[in-house]
Design a protein around this motif. Structure first.
Motif, PDB file in Angstrom:
ATOM      1  N   ALA A  65     -28.220  -8.588  -5.834  1.00 45.05           N
ATOM      2  CA  ALA A  65     -27.479  -7.331  -5.297  1.00 45.05           C
ATOM      3  C   ALA A  65     -26.360  -7.213  -6.179  1.00 45.05           C
ATOM      4  N   CYS A  66     -25.665  -7.998  -6.781  1.00 44.54           N
ATOM      5  CA  CYS A  66     -24.657  -8.276  -7.711  1.00 44.54           C
ATOM      6  C   CYS A  66     -25.434  -7.375  -8.886  1.00 44.54           C
ATOM      7  N   ARG A  67     -26.431  -8.050  -9.241  1.00 46.05           N
ATOM      8  CA  ARG A  67     -27.351  -7.187 -10.535  1.00 46.05           C
ATOM      9  C   ARG A  67     -27.288  -5.934 -10.316  1.00 46.05           C
ATOM     10  N   ASN A 111     -18.231 -19.824  -2.921  1.00 46.77           N
ATOM     11  CA  ASN A 111     -17.547 -18.972  -2.804  1.00 46.77           C
ATOM     12  C   ASN A 111     -18.325 -18.050  -1.691  1.00 46.77           C
ATOM     13  N   ARG A 112     -19.211 -17.430  -1.684  1.00 44.99           N
ATOM     14  CA  ARG A 112     -20.118 -16.603  -1.312  1.00 44.99           C
ATOM     15  C   ARG A 112     -19.705 -17.257  -0.107  1.00 44.99           C
ATOM     16  N   TYR A 113     -20.438 -18.187   0.606  1.00 40.40           N
ATOM     17  CA  TYR A 113     -20.540 -19.050   1.798  1.00 40.40           C
ATOM     18  C   TYR A 113     -19.395 -18.864   2.544  1.00 40.40           C
ATOM     19  N   SER A 148     -11.163 -14.862 -11.117  1.00 40.61           N
ATOM     20  CA  SER A 148     -11.779 -15.693 -11.876  1.00 40.61           C
ATOM     21  C   SER A 148     -12.434 -15.155 -12.635  1.00 40.61           C
ATOM     22  N   LYS A 149     -13.382 -13.876 -12.219  1.00 45.42           N
ATOM     23  CA  LYS A 149     -14.390 -13.354 -13.581  1.00 45.42           C
ATOM     24  C   LYS A 149     -13.637 -12.247 -13.193  1.00 45.42           C
ATOM     25  N   ILE A 150     -13.384 -10.652 -12.447  1.00 47.87           N
ATOM     26  CA  ILE A 150     -12.911  -9.537 -12.685  1.00 47.87           C
ATOM     27  C   ILE A 150     -11.653 -10.096 -13.369  1.00 47.87           C
ATOM     28  N   GLY A 151     -11.376 -10.514 -12.940  1.00 48.08           N
ATOM     29  CA  GLY A 151      -9.421 -10.905 -13.545  1.00 48.08           C
ATOM     30  C   GLY A 151      -9.827 -11.657 -14.810  1.00 48.08           C
ATOM     31  N   GLN A 184     -25.166  -3.915  -8.736  1.00 51.71           N
ATOM     32  CA  GLN A 184     -23.991  -3.220  -8.458  1.00 51.71           C
ATOM     33  C   GLN A 184     -22.562  -3.540  -9.332  1.00 51.71           C
ATOM     34  N   CYS A 185     -23.036  -4.968  -9.667  1.00 49.55           N
ATOM     35  CA  CYS A 185     -21.584  -5.109  -9.867  1.00 49.55           C
ATOM     36  C   CYS A 185     -21.298  -5.024 -11.602  1.00 49.55           C
ATOM     37  N   PRO A 186     -20.898  -4.108 -12.360  1.00 49.42           N
ATOM     38  CA  PRO A 186     -21.017  -4.406 -13.669  1.00 49.42           C
ATOM     39  C   PRO A 186     -20.217  -5.477 -14.634  1.00 49.42           C
ATOM     40  N   TYR A 187     -19.753  -6.303 -13.892  1.00 52.91           N
ATOM     41  CA  TYR A 187     -19.450  -7.516 -14.357  1.00 52.91           C
ATOM     42  C   TYR A 187     -20.190  -8.362 -14.838  1.00 52.91           C
ATOM     43  N   PHE A 188     -21.997  -8.675 -13.761  1.00 56.40           N
ATOM     44  CA  PHE A 188     -22.630  -9.306 -13.342  1.00 56.40           C
ATOM     45  C   PHE A 188     -23.268 -10.305 -15.079  1.00 56.40           C
ATOM     46  N   GLY A 189     -22.890  -8.741 -16.287  1.00 57.68           N
ATOM     47  CA  GLY A 189     -23.652  -9.842 -17.377  1.00 57.68           C
ATOM     48  C   GLY A 189     -22.782 -10.379 -17.549  1.00 57.68           C
ATOM     49  N   PHE A 190     -21.475 -10.923 -17.005  1.00 56.27           N
ATOM     50  CA  PHE A 190     -20.595 -12.061 -18.180  1.00 56.27           C
ATOM     51  C   PHE A 190     -20.653 -13.304 -16.800  1.00 56.27           C
ATOM     52  N   CYS A 191     -21.118 -12.729 -15.753  1.00 53.68           N
ATOM     53  CA  CYS A 191     -20.588 -13.397 -15.077  1.00 53.68           C
ATOM     54  C   CYS A 191     -22.124 -14.103 -14.010  1.00 53.68           C
ATOM     55  N   GLY A 192     -22.919 -13.506 -14.046  1.00 52.65           N
ATOM     56  CA  GLY A 192     -24.564 -13.974 -13.872  1.00 52.65           C
ATOM     57  C   GLY A 192     -24.317 -14.415 -12.635  1.00 52.65           C
ATOM     58  N   GLY A 193     -23.318 -13.916 -11.239  1.00 48.25           N
ATOM     59  CA  GLY A 193     -23.553 -13.631  -9.811  1.00 48.25           C
ATOM     60  C   GLY A 193     -22.961 -15.500  -9.213  1.00 48.25           C
ATOM     61  N   ALA A 194     -22.056 -15.595 -10.033  1.00 48.97           N
ATOM     62  CA  ALA A 194     -20.906 -16.937  -9.707  1.00 48.97           C
ATOM     63  C   ALA A 194     -21.547 -17.384  -8.577  1.00 48.97           C
ATOM     64  N   HIS A 195     -20.827 -18.566  -8.113  1.00 56.95           N
ATOM     65  CA  HIS A 195     -21.636 -19.372  -7.379  1.00 56.95           C
ATOM     66  C   HIS A 195     -21.968 -19.398  -5.555  1.00 56.95           C
ATOM     67  N   HIS A 205     -13.120 -14.650  -4.776  1.00 58.61           N
ATOM     68  CA  HIS A 205     -13.012 -16.254  -6.588  1.00 58.61           C
ATOM     69  C   HIS A 205     -13.243 -15.095  -7.454  1.00 58.61           C
ATOM     70  N   CYS A 206     -14.091 -14.433  -7.221  1.00 61.18           N
ATOM     71  CA  CYS A 206     -14.909 -12.958  -8.118  1.00 61.18           C
ATOM     72  C   CYS A 206     -13.450 -12.453  -8.786  1.00 61.18           C
ATOM     73  N   ARG A 207     -12.820 -11.822  -7.617  1.00 59.33           N
ATOM     74  CA  ARG A 207     -11.320 -11.072  -8.774  1.00 59.33           C
ATOM     75  C   ARG A 207     -10.411 -12.058  -9.424  1.00 59.33           C
ATOM     76  N   GLY A 224     -23.457 -11.571   0.064  1.00 64.31           N
ATOM     77  CA  GLY A 224     -22.936 -10.359  -0.076  1.00 64.31           C
ATOM     78  C   GLY A 224     -22.816 -10.957  -1.701  1.00 64.31           C
ATOM     79  N   THR A 225     -22.125 -10.031  -2.465  1.00 68.05           N
ATOM     80  CA  THR A 225     -21.158  -9.793  -3.479  1.00 68.05           C
ATOM     81  C   THR A 225     -20.050 -10.008  -3.325  1.00 68.05           C
ATOM     82  N   VAL A 226     -19.039  -9.184  -4.401  1.00 64.65           N
ATOM     83  CA  VAL A 226     -17.713  -9.836  -4.262  1.00 64.65           C
ATOM     84  C   VAL A 226     -17.166 -10.411  -3.362  1.00 64.65           C
ATOM     85  N   THR A 227     -16.471 -11.317  -4.070  1.00 68.29           N
ATOM     86  CA  THR A 227     -15.125 -12.402  -3.413  1.00 68.29           C
ATOM     87  C   THR A 227     -14.730 -12.267  -3.921  1.00 68.29           C
TER      88      THR A 227
HETATM   89  S1  SF4 Z   1     -20.061 -12.442  -7.993  1.00 72.44           S
HETATM   90 FE1  SF4 Z   1     -18.688 -11.418  -7.967  1.00 72.44          FE
HETATM   91  S2  SF4 Z   1     -18.139 -10.429 -10.489  1.00 72.44           S
HETATM   92 FE2  SF4 Z   1     -20.254 -11.878 -10.441  1.00 72.44          FE
HETATM   93  S3  SF4 Z   1     -21.917 -10.449 -10.506  1.00 72.44           S
HETATM   94 FE3  SF4 Z   1     -21.467 -10.555  -8.466  1.00 72.44          FE
HETATM   95  S4  SF4 Z   1     -19.936  -9.291  -7.511  1.00 72.44           S
HETATM   96 FE4  SF4 Z   1     -19.638  -9.193  -9.506  1.00 72.44          FE
END
Ligand code: SF4
Length: 367
Positions: free
Chosen positions: A310-312, A328-330, A347-350, A314-325, A343-345, A338-341
């Protein structure tokens, strides 16, 4: 990046659940209990990692609880089954480090990372079991490392990003003498249920300020910033698809009793009516390679991989983040798909936006 690799690049080991501190943001559920890892668990892991370490660089990261609370004698017994080609790292609160531990690190060629949140006034969350500040003991331990000329990394947790903080922290860590620094914005996970929501502007400004401080004196390897710059450079030269590994690193965490939790060490020791105890097996009964080969059979991991898909999508930051941890989702959503947390905001997006803001503010003026 798709699926999970069957060979990890490192294994996390929990020599004891005990910690001698009681930091207010700690996620560990059993930190007051001294459940020690039997040597048989280390033997099982050592035999599993032998072919991996023969094929290339391979690390064992000793994590806790507080790993030094296991004691030198027991720690040495846990190290003994591993061959010399395995790199050992320890993540410690530093309070127990003394001359004898420094000798131990040197003898066993263990790379040390200390947890410290900056100058004394920034360490109010780091307290002992009586609730008293731990900073003096942390600093004594770090000074012992310095006195022995042992290189060390540092890990800093930021509770509230605010203007001026990044500059203050970077100056502190330059003086401290670490050669690698990791900076984590506090995360809501495990038994730490504190809110970690900050405004996007605050978080982005914190990271941008940290990049500026680092660029003025880049003597420390600043983990998050260097990773971001590598990604940005790869985007600019068209190689961004090569930045993330092809498959997720399974990051096996081997708990004190030999049970294995994949992908997120923070899930070890927890259970949930839907997902059970998050373990994928136990090295005392199943070889680690077999546990890893069957990883996608663990129901919560299948759900997590749906979340990464779902991250891949929907999220423009996926190439940088790879879907995070996974953790954090749990701990933020109560599930894994789910996708954005927050933690993403934080430590990844910010982080990426902060690096880009810094670049935009410092781009050379056209002539
Ligand atoms: S974990 Fe967050 S920042 Fe990373 S790809 Fe998914 S929604 Fe984007």
């Amino acid at each position: 990046m798709r699926g999970i690799a069957t060979v990890p690049t490192y294994v996390v080991m929990q020599p004891t659940t005990l910690c001698n501190l009681d930091c207010s943001y700690c996620y560990l559920p059993m930190r007051r209990e001294d459940r020690r890892m039997p040597v048989e668990v280390a033997e099982a892991v050592a035999s599993a990692v032998r072919p991996w370490s023969a094929a290339g660089r391979f690390s064992v990261v000793w994590h806790g609880g507080e790993p030094l609370a296991a004691g030198r004698e027991h720690f040495a017994a846990l190290l003994r089954p591993f061959g010399p080609e395995v790199e050992h790292h320890v993540q410690t609160n530093a309070t127990l480090i003394d001359e004898a531990w420094c000798d131990f690190f040197a003898t066993h060629d263990i790379r040390v990372s200390v947890s410290v949140d900056g100058p004394v006034a920034r360490n109010t969350d780091r307290v002992n079991l009586a609730g008293k500040p731990a900073y003096d003991r942390i600093r004594r331990g770090i000074d012992a490392l310095r006195g022995h000329g042992l290189p060390f990394s540092a890990l800093c947790v930021v509770g509230r990003p605010s203007p001026g903080l990044a500059t203050e922290l970077y100056a502190y860590f330059l003086e401290l003498g670490c050669d690698v620094l990791g900076v984590n914005v506090e995360e809501l996970e495990g038994v730490n249920t504190r809110d970690n929501r900050h405004s996007a502007a605050e978080v982005t400004a914190f990271w941008a300020e940290l990049v500026g401080a680092w660029r003025r004196d880049p003597r420390i390897h600043l983990r998050e910033v260097e990773w971001s710059l590598r990604y940005v450079g790869a985007v600019l030269d068209g190689t961004a698809d090569d930045v993330l590994p092809r498959r997720l690193d399974p990051i096996p965490t081997v708990a004190h009793d030999g049970s294995v939790v994949l992908l997120s060490p923070e899930l070890a020791g927890f259970s949930d009516p839907r997902y059970g105890d998050f373990t994928s097996g136990n090295v005392l009964t199943t070889p680690l390679a077999e546990i890893l080969a069957g990883a996608v059979g663990t129901p919560w991991i299948r759900e997590f991989l749906d979340g990464v898909d779902a991250c891949r999508a929907q999220c423009p930051y996926f190439g940088f983040c790879g879907g995070a941890h996974a953790a954090n989702r749990y701990f933020e959503h109560g599930r894994f798909d789910g996708t954005v947390t927050d933690h993403c905001r934080n430590s990844k997006i910010g982080l990426l936006e902060g690096v880009l803001d810094h670049a935009r503010d410092h781009e050379p003026t056209a002539v």
